[in-house]
Design a protein around this motif. Structure first.
Motif, PDB file in Angstrom:
ATOM      1  N   ASN A  81      -6.489  -0.821  -6.417  1.00  0.00           N
ATOM      2  CA  ASN A  81      -6.903  -1.423  -5.149  1.00  0.00           C
ATOM      3  C   ASN A  81      -5.711  -1.732  -4.261  1.00  0.00           C
ATOM      4  OD1 ASN A  81      -9.786  -1.559  -5.441  1.00  0.00           O
ATOM      5  ND2 ASN A  81      -9.415  -3.010  -7.077  1.00  0.00           N
ATOM      6  N   ALA A  82      -4.616  -2.184  -4.892  1.00  0.00           N
ATOM      7  CA  ALA A  82      -3.413  -2.480  -4.122  1.00  0.00           C
ATOM      8  C   ALA A  82      -2.918  -1.199  -3.443  1.00  0.00           C
ATOM      9  CB  ALA A  82      -2.331  -3.049  -5.033  1.00  0.00           C
ATOM     10  N   LEU A  83      -2.947  -0.127  -4.211  1.00  0.00           N
ATOM     11  CA  LEU A  83      -2.528   1.163  -3.678  1.00  0.00           C
ATOM     12  C   LEU A  83      -3.420   1.564  -2.502  1.00  0.00           C
ATOM     13  CD1 LEU A  83      -0.774   3.591  -3.909  1.00  0.00           C
ATOM     14  CD2 LEU A  83      -2.138   4.425  -5.794  1.00  0.00           C
ATOM     15  N   LEU A  84      -4.710   1.379  -2.687  1.00  0.00           N
ATOM     16  CA  LEU A  84      -5.653   1.754  -1.631  1.00  0.00           C
ATOM     17  C   LEU A  84      -5.416   0.958  -0.348  1.00  0.00           C
ATOM     18  CD1 LEU A  84      -8.196   3.652  -1.415  1.00  0.00           C
ATOM     19  CD2 LEU A  84      -9.497   1.536  -1.435  1.00  0.00           C
ATOM     20  N   SER A  85      -5.115  -0.330  -0.500  1.00  0.00           N
ATOM     21  CA  SER A  85      -4.888  -1.132   0.701  1.00  0.00           C
ATOM     22  C   SER A  85      -3.658  -0.618   1.448  1.00  0.00           C
ATOM     23  CB  SER A  85      -4.720  -2.611   0.335  1.00  0.00           C
ATOM     24  OG  SER A  85      -3.498  -2.817  -0.320  1.00  0.00           O
ATOM     25  N   GLY A  86      -2.636  -0.209   0.708  1.00  0.00           N
ATOM     26  CA  GLY A  86      -1.442   0.357   1.331  1.00  0.00           C
ATOM     27  C   GLY A  86      -1.747   1.670   2.028  1.00  0.00           C
ATOM     28  N   LEU A  87      -2.582   2.488   1.381  1.00  0.00           N
ATOM     29  CA  LEU A  87      -2.951   3.768   1.977  1.00  0.00           C
ATOM     30  C   LEU A  87      -3.737   3.532   3.261  1.00  0.00           C
ATOM     31  CD1 LEU A  87      -4.058   5.826  -1.167  1.00  0.00           C
ATOM     32  CD2 LEU A  87      -1.922   6.016   0.110  1.00  0.00           C
ATOM     33  N   ASP A  88      -4.540   2.485   3.248  1.00  0.00           N
ATOM     34  CA  ASP A  88      -5.326   2.150   4.432  1.00  0.00           C
ATOM     35  C   ASP A  88      -4.390   1.750   5.579  1.00  0.00           C
ATOM     36  OD1 ASP A  88      -7.572   1.900   5.917  1.00  0.00           O
ATOM     37  OD2 ASP A  88      -8.078  -0.113   5.212  1.00  0.00           O
ATOM     38  N   CYS A  89      -3.321   1.025   5.235  1.00  0.00           N
ATOM     39  CA  CYS A  89      -2.343   0.645   6.264  1.00  0.00           C
ATOM     40  C   CYS A  89      -1.681   1.886   6.868  1.00  0.00           C
ATOM     41  CB  CYS A  89      -1.236  -0.228   5.669  1.00  0.00           C
ATOM     42  SG  CYS A  89      -1.784  -1.849   5.167  1.00  0.00           S
ATOM     43  N   ALA A  90      -1.478   2.909   6.035  1.00  0.00           N
ATOM     44  CA  ALA A  90      -0.768   4.102   6.502  1.00  0.00           C
ATOM     45  C   ALA A  90      -1.687   5.041   7.273  1.00  0.00           C
ATOM     46  CB  ALA A  90      -0.194   4.842   5.297  1.00  0.00           C
ATOM     47  N   ARG A  91      -2.964   4.816   7.115  1.00  0.00           N
ATOM     48  CA  ARG A  91      -3.975   5.714   7.661  1.00  0.00           C
ATOM     49  C   ARG A  91      -3.856   5.859   9.177  1.00  0.00           C
ATOM     50  NH1 ARG A  91     -10.002   3.891   6.616  1.00  0.00           N
ATOM     51  NH2 ARG A  91     -11.038   5.701   7.525  1.00  0.00           N
ATOM     52  N   GLY A  92      -3.820   7.095   9.624  1.00  0.00           N
ATOM     53  CA  GLY A  92      -3.797   7.344  11.059  1.00  0.00           C
ATOM     54  C   GLY A  92      -2.439   7.131  11.702  1.00  0.00           C
ATOM     55  N   LYS A  93      -1.419   6.795  10.909  1.00  0.00           N
ATOM     56  CA  LYS A  93      -0.119   6.517  11.521  1.00  0.00           C
ATOM     57  C   LYS A  93       0.957   7.495  11.096  1.00  0.00           C
ATOM     58  CE  LYS A  93      -1.504   1.836  11.706  1.00  0.00           C
ATOM     59  NZ  LYS A  93      -2.440   1.585  10.626  1.00  0.00           N
ATOM     60  N   CYS A  94       0.611   8.372  10.159  1.00  0.00           N
ATOM     61  CA  CYS A  94       1.654   9.282   9.681  1.00  0.00           C
ATOM     62  C   CYS A  94       1.030  10.642   9.368  1.00  0.00           C
ATOM     63  CB  CYS A  94       2.285   8.700   8.412  1.00  0.00           C
ATOM     64  SG  CYS A  94       1.091   8.354   7.135  1.00  0.00           S
ATOM     65  N   ASP A  95       1.904  11.619   9.106  1.00  0.00           N
ATOM     66  CA  ASP A  95       1.401  12.947   8.746  1.00  0.00           C
ATOM     67  C   ASP A  95       1.072  13.009   7.269  1.00  0.00           C
ATOM     68  OD1 ASP A  95       1.950  13.865  11.341  1.00  0.00           O
ATOM     69  OD2 ASP A  95       4.061  14.129  10.804  1.00  0.00           O
ATOM     70  N   ALA A  96       1.871  12.305   6.477  1.00  0.00           N
ATOM     71  CA  ALA A  96       1.658  12.354   5.030  1.00  0.00           C
ATOM     72  C   ALA A  96       2.082  11.042   4.407  1.00  0.00           C
ATOM     73  CB  ALA A  96       2.475  13.487   4.418  1.00  0.00           C
ATOM     74  N   VAL A  97       1.445  10.700   3.298  1.00  0.00           N
ATOM     75  CA  VAL A  97       1.808   9.468   2.613  1.00  0.00           C
ATOM     76  C   VAL A  97       2.024   9.749   1.128  1.00  0.00           C
ATOM     77  CG1 VAL A  97      -0.645   8.859   2.528  1.00  0.00           C
ATOM     78  CG2 VAL A  97       1.025   7.106   2.076  1.00  0.00           C
ATOM     79  N   ILE A  98       3.094   9.174   0.594  1.00  0.00           N
ATOM     80  CA  ILE A  98       3.371   9.328  -0.838  1.00  0.00           C
ATOM     81  C   ILE A  98       3.134   7.980  -1.507  1.00  0.00           C
ATOM     82  CG2 ILE A  98       5.194   9.683  -2.569  1.00  0.00           C
ATOM     83  CD1 ILE A  98       6.435  11.738  -0.757  1.00  0.00           C
ATOM     84  N   SER A  99       2.407   7.973  -2.610  1.00  0.00           N
ATOM     85  CA  SER A  99       2.237   6.724  -3.340  1.00  0.00           C
ATOM     86  C   SER A  99       3.108   6.764  -4.585  1.00  0.00           C
ATOM     87  CB  SER A  99       0.772   6.532  -3.722  1.00  0.00           C
ATOM     88  OG  SER A  99       0.273   7.683  -4.361  1.00  0.00           O
ATOM     89  N   MET A 100       3.749   5.666  -4.867  1.00  0.00           N
ATOM     90  CA  MET A 100       4.552   5.614  -6.092  1.00  0.00           C
ATOM     91  C   MET A 100       4.650   4.196  -6.635  1.00  0.00           C
ATOM     92  SD  MET A 100       8.269   6.475  -4.535  1.00  0.00           S
ATOM     93  CE  MET A 100       9.398   5.486  -5.456  1.00  0.00           C
ATOM     94  N   ASP A 101       5.161   4.074  -7.860  1.00  0.00           N
ATOM     95  CA  ASP A 101       5.287   2.766  -8.492  1.00  0.00           C
ATOM     96  C   ASP A 101       6.585   2.087  -8.063  1.00  0.00           C
ATOM     97  OD1 ASP A 101       2.999   3.415  -9.726  1.00  0.00           O
ATOM     98  OD2 ASP A 101       3.836   3.565 -11.754  1.00  0.00           O
TER      99      ASP A 101
END
Ligand code: UDP
Ligand code: MG
Length: 318
Positions: A81-101
């Motif tokens: 869920n924490a990851l998802l919230s971060g992805l939501d923040c990135a949504r619509g603002k970048c071309d690509a998003v990388i998730s990592m630990d």
């Protein structure tokens, strides 16, 4: 050039955070100077309700370098869920998003390759560990069983891929079409579709601190993965019921033969048949009811997956 965001969920990571930030800063700057990513690329640190100094550190990192941004969840919601919230923040603002630990176990030097694969037209790039030498024997074995079990249960997951991946903006939008509360990103991402690629890397030891996945969490994560992904276990109950009913038919035949050939104690035939028949019917019935409950279960729990308490930056706010 790709505008890249990196999302990192952090739960009680005070021991590694500064080091992670400094290594990432260096990496990002070198990617920027090589013209691979744009200058306004960012790193989003999500504080998953930590009880240590993680949030203070994130704030400090943000004020010393605006490339780092962050948000804080109201409570511990778990890695996914924490990851998802971060992805939501990135949504619509970048071309690509990388998730990592946060713990530097994922090799940040393969980011170049991630971006290259993205620019070649892959919307999803999976980071796959090429070895598990850094893991304990136990974790290695249990992980192996987990991936096998998941595949057996019909979930399309990529073996030895954790949550180190790149999502293009279209794949990211696709991901948010999935509204499930029982979030298991490794299972959902392949369902988003689009062209995908894999990048192999060696997974290192945790830089510092302890794993936030003790055995108990690992088991519940695995069970969650299976039960939120398939209703096969319930289907198995139904099949078991059918088999039992069939067995009861055979038992009926057998006991009738024994009865007529005089090999049985009186009362045994009817008893043994009804035990099997009733048992079978009950399992069958539970299975069928379960089948429906399974479906309802997957649909109804529309609880919020996380609530964000604070943003460090206006431009990561959706
Ligand atoms: N994590 C989190 N919330 C949790 C548990 C973990 O945000 O409830 C984060 C953690 O800070 C780390 C990542 O998820 O960045 C992976 O956790 P960890 O490295 O402990 O897992 P492992 O690598 O041991 O499987
Ligand atoms: Mg780790």
């Amino acid at each position: 050039m790709t505008k890249l965001y990196i999302v990192i969920p952090c739960y009680n990571e005070e021991t590694v955070l500064l080091e992670t930030a400094s290594r990432l800063r260096e990496k990002m700057h070198s990617l920027m100077s090589e013209g691979i990513i744009t200058d306004d690329s960012k790193v989003i640190l999500v504080d998953d309700g930590s009880s240590d100094k993680t949030w203070e550190l994130i704030t400090k990192i943000h004020y010393s370098d605006r490339m780092f941004s962050g948000c804080k969840l109201t409570r511990n919601q778990g890695h996914q869920n924490a990851l998802l919230s971060g992805l939501d923040c990135a949504r619509g603002k970048c071309d690509a998003v990388i998730s990592m630990d946060a713990d530097l176990q994922d090799d940040i030097n393969v980011i170049d390759e991630f971006v290259k694969k993205y620019e070649e037209g892959n919307e999803i790039v999976y980071g796959v560990r090429s070895s598990r030498i850094s893991d304990t024997f136990f974790k290695c074995k249990t992980a192996g069983i987990f991936y096998k079990l998941m595949k057996l249960m019909g979930a399309e997951i990529v073996t030895n891929h954790a949550d180190y991946r790149l999502l293009g903006s279209r794949a990211l939008e696709g991901l948010f079409e999935f509204n499930e509360v029982n979030l298991f990103l490794r299972g959902i991402v392949p369902l988003v579709g689009y062209k995908s690629a894999k990048v192999y890397y060696d997974r290192k030891e945790r830089y510092a601190g302890e794993s936030k996945y003790p055995l108990k969490k690992m088991i519940s994560f695995a069970l969650d993965g299976i039960t939120s992904f398939s209703i096969k276990p319930i289907k198995m109950i139904t099949s078991l019921g059918v088999i039992f009913v069939l067995v009861s038919g055979i038992m009926l035949l057998y006991s009738l033969i024994s009865y007529f050939t005089g090999h049985s104690v009186s009362g045994w035939a009817s008893l043994i048949t009804s035990i099997w028949l009733l048992g079978g019917l009950q399992l069958l019935a539970i299975g069928i009811i379960g089948e429906y409950i399974g479906k309802v279960f997957l649909e109804t729990k529309k609880r919020p997956r996380y609530i964000i308490e604070e943003f460090l930056d206006d431009d990561i706010q959706n």
